[in-house]
Scaffold this motif. Structure first.
Motif, PDB file in Angstrom:
ATOM      1  N   CYS A 158       3.672   8.726  -4.258  1.00  0.00           N
ATOM      2  CA  CYS A 158       2.541   9.603  -4.548  1.00  0.00           C
ATOM      3  C   CYS A 158       1.525   8.816  -5.390  1.00  0.00           C
ATOM      4  CB  CYS A 158       3.004  10.864  -5.266  1.00  0.00           C
ATOM      5  SG  CYS A 158       3.872  10.601  -6.804  1.00  0.00           S
ATOM      6  N   THR A 159       0.333   9.357  -5.531  1.00  0.00           N
ATOM      7  CA  THR A 159      -0.751   8.639  -6.211  1.00  0.00           C
ATOM      8  C   THR A 159      -0.393   8.299  -7.643  1.00  0.00           C
ATOM      9  OG1 THR A 159      -2.287   9.930  -4.870  1.00  0.00           O
ATOM     10  CG2 THR A 159      -3.211   8.721  -6.713  1.00  0.00           C
ATOM     11  N   GLU A 160       0.156   9.260  -8.365  1.00  0.00           N
ATOM     12  CA  GLU A 160       0.484   9.053  -9.782  1.00  0.00           C
ATOM     13  C   GLU A 160       1.520   7.941  -9.954  1.00  0.00           C
ATOM     14  OE1 GLU A 160       2.620  11.504 -13.432  1.00  0.00           O
ATOM     15  OE2 GLU A 160       2.233  12.495 -11.516  1.00  0.00           O
ATOM     16  N   GLU A 161       2.586   7.995  -9.164  1.00  0.00           N
ATOM     17  CA  GLU A 161       3.644   6.992  -9.310  1.00  0.00           C
ATOM     18  C   GLU A 161       3.190   5.624  -8.803  1.00  0.00           C
ATOM     19  OE1 GLU A 161       6.388   7.436 -11.026  1.00  0.00           O
ATOM     20  OE2 GLU A 161       5.668   9.452 -11.395  1.00  0.00           O
ATOM     21  N   HIS A 162       2.319   5.595  -7.793  1.00  0.00           N
ATOM     22  CA  HIS A 162       1.796   4.314  -7.320  1.00  0.00           C
ATOM     23  C   HIS A 162       1.001   3.620  -8.417  1.00  0.00           C
ATOM     24  CE1 HIS A 162       0.436   1.365  -4.388  1.00  0.00           C
ATOM     25  NE2 HIS A 162      -0.782   1.512  -4.867  1.00  0.00           N
ATOM     26  N   ARG A 163       0.189   4.386  -9.138  1.00  0.00           N
ATOM     27  CA  ARG A 163      -0.594   3.802 -10.236  1.00  0.00           C
ATOM     28  C   ARG A 163       0.317   3.328 -11.366  1.00  0.00           C
ATOM     29  NH1 ARG A 163      -5.039   8.365  -9.783  1.00  0.00           N
ATOM     30  NH2 ARG A 163      -6.348   7.400  -8.203  1.00  0.00           N
ATOM     31  N   LYS A 164       1.363   4.088 -11.675  1.00  0.00           N
ATOM     32  CA  LYS A 164       2.303   3.669 -12.727  1.00  0.00           C
ATOM     33  C   LYS A 164       3.037   2.393 -12.327  1.00  0.00           C
ATOM     34  CE  LYS A 164       3.540   8.056 -14.863  1.00  0.00           C
ATOM     35  NZ  LYS A 164       4.660   8.963 -15.115  1.00  0.00           N
ATOM     36  N   ILE A 165       3.483   2.324 -11.083  1.00  0.00           N
ATOM     37  CA  ILE A 165       4.174   1.125 -10.597  1.00  0.00           C
ATOM     38  C   ILE A 165       3.220  -0.063 -10.629  1.00  0.00           C
ATOM     39  CG2 ILE A 165       5.165   0.068  -8.520  1.00  0.00           C
ATOM     40  CD1 ILE A 165       7.152   1.869  -9.716  1.00  0.00           C
ATOM     41  N   GLU A 166       1.952   0.164 -10.285  1.00  0.00           N
ATOM     42  CA  GLU A 166       0.963  -0.914 -10.301  1.00  0.00           C
ATOM     43  C   GLU A 166       0.786  -1.470 -11.711  1.00  0.00           C
ATOM     44  OE1 GLU A 166      -3.485  -1.551  -8.443  1.00  0.00           O
ATOM     45  OE2 GLU A 166      -2.689   0.469  -8.689  1.00  0.00           O
ATOM     46  N   VAL A 167       0.719  -0.592 -12.697  1.00  0.00           N
ATOM     47  CA  VAL A 167       0.595  -1.014 -14.098  1.00  0.00           C
ATOM     48  C   VAL A 167       1.841  -1.784 -14.530  1.00  0.00           C
ATOM     49  CG1 VAL A 167       0.534  -0.133 -16.461  1.00  0.00           C
ATOM     50  CG2 VAL A 167      -1.018   0.793 -14.763  1.00  0.00           C
ATOM     51  N   CYS A 168       3.016  -1.281 -14.168  1.00  0.00           N
ATOM     52  CA  CYS A 168       4.268  -1.953 -14.544  1.00  0.00           C
ATOM     53  C   CYS A 168       4.388  -3.330 -13.892  1.00  0.00           C
ATOM     54  CB  CYS A 168       5.467  -1.090 -14.162  1.00  0.00           C
ATOM     55  SG  CYS A 168       5.686   0.351 -15.207  1.00  0.00           S
ATOM     56  N   VAL A 169       3.915  -3.467 -12.655  1.00  0.00           N
ATOM     57  CA  VAL A 169       3.970  -4.767 -11.980  1.00  0.00           C
ATOM     58  C   VAL A 169       3.067  -5.766 -12.699  1.00  0.00           C
ATOM     59  CG1 VAL A 169       3.276  -5.968  -9.871  1.00  0.00           C
ATOM     60  CG2 VAL A 169       4.688  -3.944  -9.727  1.00  0.00           C
ATOM     61  N   LYS A 170       1.873  -5.320 -13.124  1.00  0.00           N
ATOM     62  CA  LYS A 170       0.974  -6.209 -13.872  1.00  0.00           C
ATOM     63  C   LYS A 170       1.618  -6.665 -15.172  1.00  0.00           C
ATOM     64  CE  LYS A 170      -3.395  -4.310 -12.233  1.00  0.00           C
ATOM     65  NZ  LYS A 170      -4.588  -3.545 -12.643  1.00  0.00           N
ATOM     66  N   MET A 171       2.250  -5.726 -15.879  1.00  0.00           N
ATOM     67  CA  MET A 171       2.903  -6.064 -17.136  1.00  0.00           C
ATOM     68  C   MET A 171       4.066  -7.031 -16.907  1.00  0.00           C
ATOM     69  SD  MET A 171       3.184  -2.526 -19.176  1.00  0.00           S
ATOM     70  CE  MET A 171       1.790  -1.568 -19.664  1.00  0.00           C
ATOM     71  N   ALA A 172       4.845  -6.814 -15.851  1.00  0.00           N
ATOM     72  CA  ALA A 172       5.986  -7.694 -15.556  1.00  0.00           C
ATOM     73  C   ALA A 172       5.506  -9.097 -15.183  1.00  0.00           C
ATOM     74  CB  ALA A 172       6.824  -7.099 -14.435  1.00  0.00           C
ATOM     75  N   HIS A 173       4.391  -9.189 -14.454  1.00  0.00           N
ATOM     76  CA  HIS A 173       3.838 -10.508 -14.137  1.00  0.00           C
ATOM     77  C   HIS A 173       3.430 -11.232 -15.405  1.00  0.00           C
ATOM     78  CE1 HIS A 173       3.754 -11.022  -9.839  1.00  0.00           C
ATOM     79  NE2 HIS A 173       3.282  -9.803  -9.656  1.00  0.00           N
ATOM     80  N   ARG A 174       2.753 -10.520 -16.316  1.00  0.00           N
ATOM     81  CA  ARG A 174       2.288 -11.155 -17.552  1.00  0.00           C
ATOM     82  C   ARG A 174       3.446 -11.557 -18.446  1.00  0.00           C
ATOM     83  NH1 ARG A 174      -2.197  -7.402 -17.726  1.00  0.00           N
ATOM     84  NH2 ARG A 174      -3.793  -8.447 -16.512  1.00  0.00           N
ATOM     85  N   ALA A 175       4.532 -10.792 -18.397  1.00  0.00           N
ATOM     86  CA  ALA A 175       5.698 -11.111 -19.217  1.00  0.00           C
ATOM     87  C   ALA A 175       6.543 -12.213 -18.590  1.00  0.00           C
ATOM     88  CB  ALA A 175       6.549  -9.865 -19.422  1.00  0.00           C
TER      89      ALA A 175
ATOM     90  N   PRO B 149       0.818  -1.216   0.000  1.00  0.00           N
ATOM     91  CA  PRO B 149       0.000   0.000   0.000  1.00  0.00           C
ATOM     92  C   PRO B 149       0.854   1.268   0.000  1.00  0.00           C
ATOM     93  CG  PRO B 149      -0.140  -1.118   2.112  1.00  0.00           C
ATOM     94  CD  PRO B 149       0.642  -2.005   1.202  1.00  0.00           C
ATOM     95  N   ARG B 150       0.218   2.358  -0.387  1.00  0.00           N
ATOM     96  CA  ARG B 150       0.928   3.633  -0.500  1.00  0.00           C
ATOM     97  C   ARG B 150       1.462   4.114   0.836  1.00  0.00           C
ATOM     98  NH1 ARG B 150      -2.567   8.027  -2.319  1.00  0.00           N
ATOM     99  NH2 ARG B 150      -0.780   9.238  -1.669  1.00  0.00           N
ATOM    100  N   ARG B 151       0.759   3.836   1.915  1.00  0.00           N
ATOM    101  CA  ARG B 151       1.211   4.325   3.225  1.00  0.00           C
ATOM    102  C   ARG B 151       2.519   3.660   3.645  1.00  0.00           C
ATOM    103  NH1 ARG B 151      -0.286   0.397   6.806  1.00  0.00           N
ATOM    104  NH2 ARG B 151      -1.968  -0.944   6.097  1.00  0.00           N
ATOM    105  N   ILE B 152       2.806   2.488   3.110  1.00  0.00           N
ATOM    106  CA  ILE B 152       4.063   1.793   3.434  1.00  0.00           C
ATOM    107  C   ILE B 152       5.178   2.224   2.478  1.00  0.00           C
ATOM    108  CG2 ILE B 152       5.186  -0.462   3.486  1.00  0.00           C
ATOM    109  CD1 ILE B 152       2.570  -1.605   4.511  1.00  0.00           C
ATOM    110  N   THR B 153       4.864   2.293   1.171  1.00  0.00           N
ATOM    111  CA  THR B 153       5.899   2.638   0.187  1.00  0.00           C
ATOM    112  C   THR B 153       6.222   4.122   0.175  1.00  0.00           C
ATOM    113  OG1 THR B 153       4.256   2.887  -1.567  1.00  0.00           O
ATOM    114  CG2 THR B 153       5.287   0.725  -1.316  1.00  0.00           C
ATOM    115  N   GLY B 154       5.259   4.964   0.523  1.00  0.00           N
ATOM    116  CA  GLY B 154       5.486   6.407   0.506  1.00  0.00           C
ATOM    117  C   GLY B 154       5.402   7.012  -0.877  1.00  0.00           C
TER     118      GLY B 154
END
Length: 148
Positions: A59-76, A52-57
């Motif tokens: 911001c909202t925009e970068e959290h969403r980008k990291i979330e998208v990248c993690v999904k893509m990395a899992h699929r790859a 969660p964001r409260r643990i990683t610190g």
């Protein structure tokens, strides 16, 4: 053998200490994508889910980008060690072949599935990639093209 006390190296200060989150502080805002597994692995749990964001610190925009990248990395298949544990008595219904990871229903560079939308000359273009990553890493001179 004699031991010597050595002073610890000084802690590095981020180049932009006024940034909201660690990515903004280290000026990595548009410099990562789904293949940067070392960066992504800092923001995921051992079972592959996002912290969660409260643990990683982040911001909202970068959290969403990291979330998208993690999904893509899992699929790859770039994060094979981060899978949720199955129960001990779990028996799969049908064994799935692990070959041809790139010929799945999901495109590797995207969060969305691949649908055939007509012949090539009259095809409805499907967005590939993610609009949140539009400003991130560009290896070529061509602009980021998300309609394939």
């Amino acid at each position: 053998i004699e031991g010597k006390l050595v002073a610890a190296p000084p802690k590095l200060d981020p180049p932009n200490p006024a940034g909201q989150c660690p990515i903004c502080q280290w000026n990595l805002k548009h410099k990562y994508n789904y293949t940067d597994v070392l960066l992504l692995s800092q923001f995921i749990r051992s079972d592959g889910g996002m912290l969660p964001r409260r643990i990683t610190g982040l911001c909202t925009e970068e959290h969403r980008k990291i979330e998208v990248c993690v999904k893509m990395a899992h699929r790859a298949g770039l994060l094979p060690d981060h899978k949720p544990p199955l129960p001990e008595d779990h028996v799969p219904k049908k064994p799935k072949s692990q070959l041809n990871r790139y010929l799945t229903r999901w495109s590797i560079d995207t969060v969305k599935p691949i649908w055939k939308k007509g012949l090539k000359w009259s095809k409805i273009r499907m967005p590939v990639g993610h609009y949140r990553l539009q400003d991130n890493v560009k290896y070529g001179k061509k602009p980021y093209y998300i309609r394939h």
